[in-house]
Design an enzyme around this catalytic site. Sequence first.
Site, short mmCIF file in Angstrom:
data_model
loop_
_atom_site.label_atom_id
_atom_site.label_comp_id
_atom_site.label_asym_id
_atom_site.label_seq_id
_atom_site.Cartn_x
_atom_site.Cartn_y
_atom_site.Cartn_z
N VAL A 66 0.36 0.29 10.06
CA VAL A 66 -0.43 -0.88 9.71
C VAL A 66 -1.61 -0.47 8.84
O VAL A 66 -2.43 0.36 9.23
CB VAL A 66 -0.92 -1.62 10.97
N LYS A 67 -1.66 -1.06 7.67
CA LYS A 67 -2.69 -0.74 6.68
C LYS A 67 -3.86 -1.70 6.85
O LYS A 67 -3.69 -2.92 6.79
CB LYS A 67 -2.07 -0.87 5.28
#
Length: 177
Positions: free
Chosen positions: A40-41
């Site tokens: 997850v960025k």
Amino acid sequence: MGEICSLVDGPINLEVVSEDHRGMVTEGRKLAAIHPNVVVKVPMTPNGLKAVRTLKKDDIRTNVTLVFGPNQALLAAKAGAYIVSPFIGRLDDAGHNGMDLIRQIVTIYRNYGYETNLLVASVRHPVHVVESALAGAQICTLPYAVLAKMFKHSLTDVGLRAFIEDWEKVPEDMRPF
């Protein structure tokens, strides 16, 4: 996203779009549920780092993006980021030396044993790739044009032409194929 995840055998970064902690965490959990390879960025903001801490407790890997300074990289590692993504080309464009930042981050992470991976982003040319590898960065994202240039070297082209010219001098009845 699911289709990409089914095709790629490795980490896949999917980015949250919320700016608040709760929204980032909600989106991060939904993104991570798509596939085990999802990272997850999140943006390098106070809420982003708060989301990193929360997602880490859920064993969700994160990539802190839009990093432009060593303090930001340090904070991301302390928050528990799996990856940190400094944008070196954008730093170069603004009159700074992006590779200096990469060397600083590698030194800081080694000094304190942080396990956060360093992803060099916004790469502009093959020299960035070589310098990143020499500095100790684990990951480098680059445009296809840079990758294509990495294959090229004038001596390779000259050597290949010489090999072919030599081969063409061999009589047909003496060639193994």
